[in-house]
Design a protein around this motif. Structure first.
Motif, short mmCIF file in Angstrom:
data_model
loop_
_atom_site.label_atom_id
_atom_site.label_comp_id
_atom_site.label_asym_id
_atom_site.label_seq_id
_atom_site.Cartn_x
_atom_site.Cartn_y
_atom_site.Cartn_z
N UNK A 286 24.93 34.43 1.40
CA UNK A 286 25.50 33.12 1.10
C UNK A 286 24.44 32.06 0.82
N UNK A 287 23.17 32.39 1.10
CA UNK A 287 22.12 31.38 0.99
C UNK A 287 21.06 31.80 -0.04
N UNK A 355 26.20 32.75 17.80
CA UNK A 355 25.39 31.56 18.11
C UNK A 355 24.18 31.47 17.18
N UNK A 356 23.53 32.59 16.94
CA UNK A 356 22.37 32.57 16.04
C UNK A 356 22.81 32.26 14.61
N UNK A 357 23.91 32.85 14.17
CA UNK A 357 24.38 32.56 12.82
C UNK A 357 24.76 31.09 12.66
N UNK A 358 25.35 30.51 13.69
CA UNK A 358 25.69 29.08 13.64
C UNK A 358 24.42 28.25 13.54
N UNK A 359 23.39 28.63 14.30
CA UNK A 359 22.11 27.90 14.24
C UNK A 359 21.48 28.04 12.86
N UNK A 360 21.46 29.26 12.33
CA UNK A 360 20.85 29.48 11.02
C UNK A 360 21.61 28.75 9.91
N UNK A 361 22.92 28.72 10.04
CA UNK A 361 23.72 28.04 9.02
C UNK A 361 23.36 26.56 8.91
N UNK A 362 22.87 25.99 9.99
CA UNK A 362 22.49 24.59 9.97
C UNK A 362 21.13 24.31 9.38
N UNK A 363 20.35 25.35 9.12
CA UNK A 363 18.99 25.13 8.59
C UNK A 363 18.76 25.80 7.24
N UNK A 364 19.66 26.67 6.81
CA UNK A 364 19.47 27.36 5.53
C UNK A 364 20.07 26.57 4.36
#
Length: 364
Positions: A286-287, A355-364
């Motif tokens: 998605x990124x 939790x990790x995917x939520x964190x990554x979604x905020x920075x990618x």
């Protein structure tokens, strides 16, 4: 294995490092049991230890679906297995198939004992095929890394089987360090398998498993190496009595026994691991700022997800996940500063992945 609830202490940061990695939460209980039961102080030649050793081996054989006759031996680490194989199972020459740092290190270590050993380096996006590679006729052993931790690639069971079928007179040895206990391996396809416990088996570092077939033991008897403390024949002689060739990591063998008593059959774990790997790769699709190191989906690892980006982006991602209390793995070798790696190991919970995917979604 069900998640442990109501632990009487604050958990450390969640680690997705691909080894040593997260241990099963149940270990807090198992380690307390080991202390209260006096396991930490037992003699490694005692009847108590031999019973623990027997159960650890039998549960491992059952849960991983090992073929009849395959021995499970305890070593200090997967790396020690390189030495044991070179000393006890190779007379002069092995042939190594590798596409990353750990496969290459295995070959280079073997060359210190058997200088005639050599190999073939293939690209990270190349699917191995015995039709494309000519193994030297005088090689005694084909060595390959099933799951290359450094770059997130894997070799399928089918391909390992094809090499054994094409070269039936040679032993096949497989480094399964980042996959044993995480995906279903076709053990009959090779004669030697080895791994450390600090990855898919969800245990602390300090113990390795060396699994050998009856055919490998026959070869060991032909070579007749009994020179070293970790000569395979001496190890096998000891394990017949459920003892070890050295003072072992008693606690880790006990923990292996407890974990293998409770974990699900490897067929169930395999299905979940592969589903989660598919979800991880779909997530990163998605990124545009990041992408898997491996573009060939057929050779991507199911247990180590390796993601590449530019140096600045990687540093930013690692810092933000660290601030969120999550540790992801550094890149390795030539990808050290331009990639990160995520362990997709059984001890990591679905909630932690989310939790990790939520964190990554905020920075990618």
């Amino acid at each position: 294995m069900q998640a442990e609830q109501h632990l009487p202490f604050e958990l450390p940061p969640v680690t997705f490092y691909p080894g040593p990695s997260k241990v099963y939460l149940q270990l807090s209980r198992y380690m307390q049991d080991a202390f209260t039961q006096g396991i930490l102080s037992i003699n490694h030649r005692s009847a108590t230890f031999m019973e623990i050793c027997r159960k650890a081996i039998e549960h491992t054989q059952a849960k991983l679906n090992l073929p009849d006759g395959y021995k499970v031996l305890f070593v200090s680490s997967a790396t020690e297995s390189w030495e044991i194989i070179a000393q006890s199972l190779i007379g002069r020459k092995s042939f190594h198939l590798y596409n990353g740092a750990f496969g290459q290190k295995w070959m280079e270590y073997t060359q210190k004992i058997h200088p005639a050993s050599n190999g073939f380096q293939f690209d990270v996006n190349q699917a191995l095929s015995p039709d494309d590679i000519q193994v030297p006729a005088d090689a005694e052993c084909i060595a390959l890394t099933q799951n290359e931790t450094s770059n997130g690639t894997q070799v399928s069971n089918a391909i390992i089987t094809q090499f054994k079928q094409k070269y039936p007179h040679m032993l096949v040895a497989v480094d399964a360090t980042s996959s044993l206990g995480g995906i279903k391996l076709d053990f009959i396809a090779a004669d030697i398998w080895f791994a450390s416990v600090q990855k898919c088996l969800g245990l602390p570092a300090g113990l390795g498993l060396l699994i050998v077939s009856p055919r490998a033991m026959e070869r060991a008897r032909e070579i007749g190496d009994n020179t070293y403390y970790n000569s395979l024949l001496f190890m096998a002689e000891n394990i017949e009595k459920y003892q070890t060739h050295y003072t072992p990591n008693v606690l880790n063998i006990y923990l292996l026994m407890r974990v293998m008593e409770e974990v699900e059959d490897i067929s169930i774990i395999d299905k979940r691991t592969r589903q989660q790997a598919h979800a991880w790769y779909h997530f990163f699709e998605k990124y545009t700022s990041v992408s898997p190191i491996v573009t060939n989906t057929a050779v991507r690892s199911d247990t180590v997800i390796a993601i590449g980006a530019d140096k600045q982006q990687i540093a930013f991602i690692k810092e933000r996940t660290k601030q969120a209390g999550i540790i992801i793995g550094n890149g390795y070798g030539s990808w050290k500063e331009t990639s990160f790696r995520i362990a997709n190991f059984p001890a990591i919970s679905l909630q932690e992945i989310q939790d990790l995917q939520h964190c990554l979604a905020g920075v990618l």
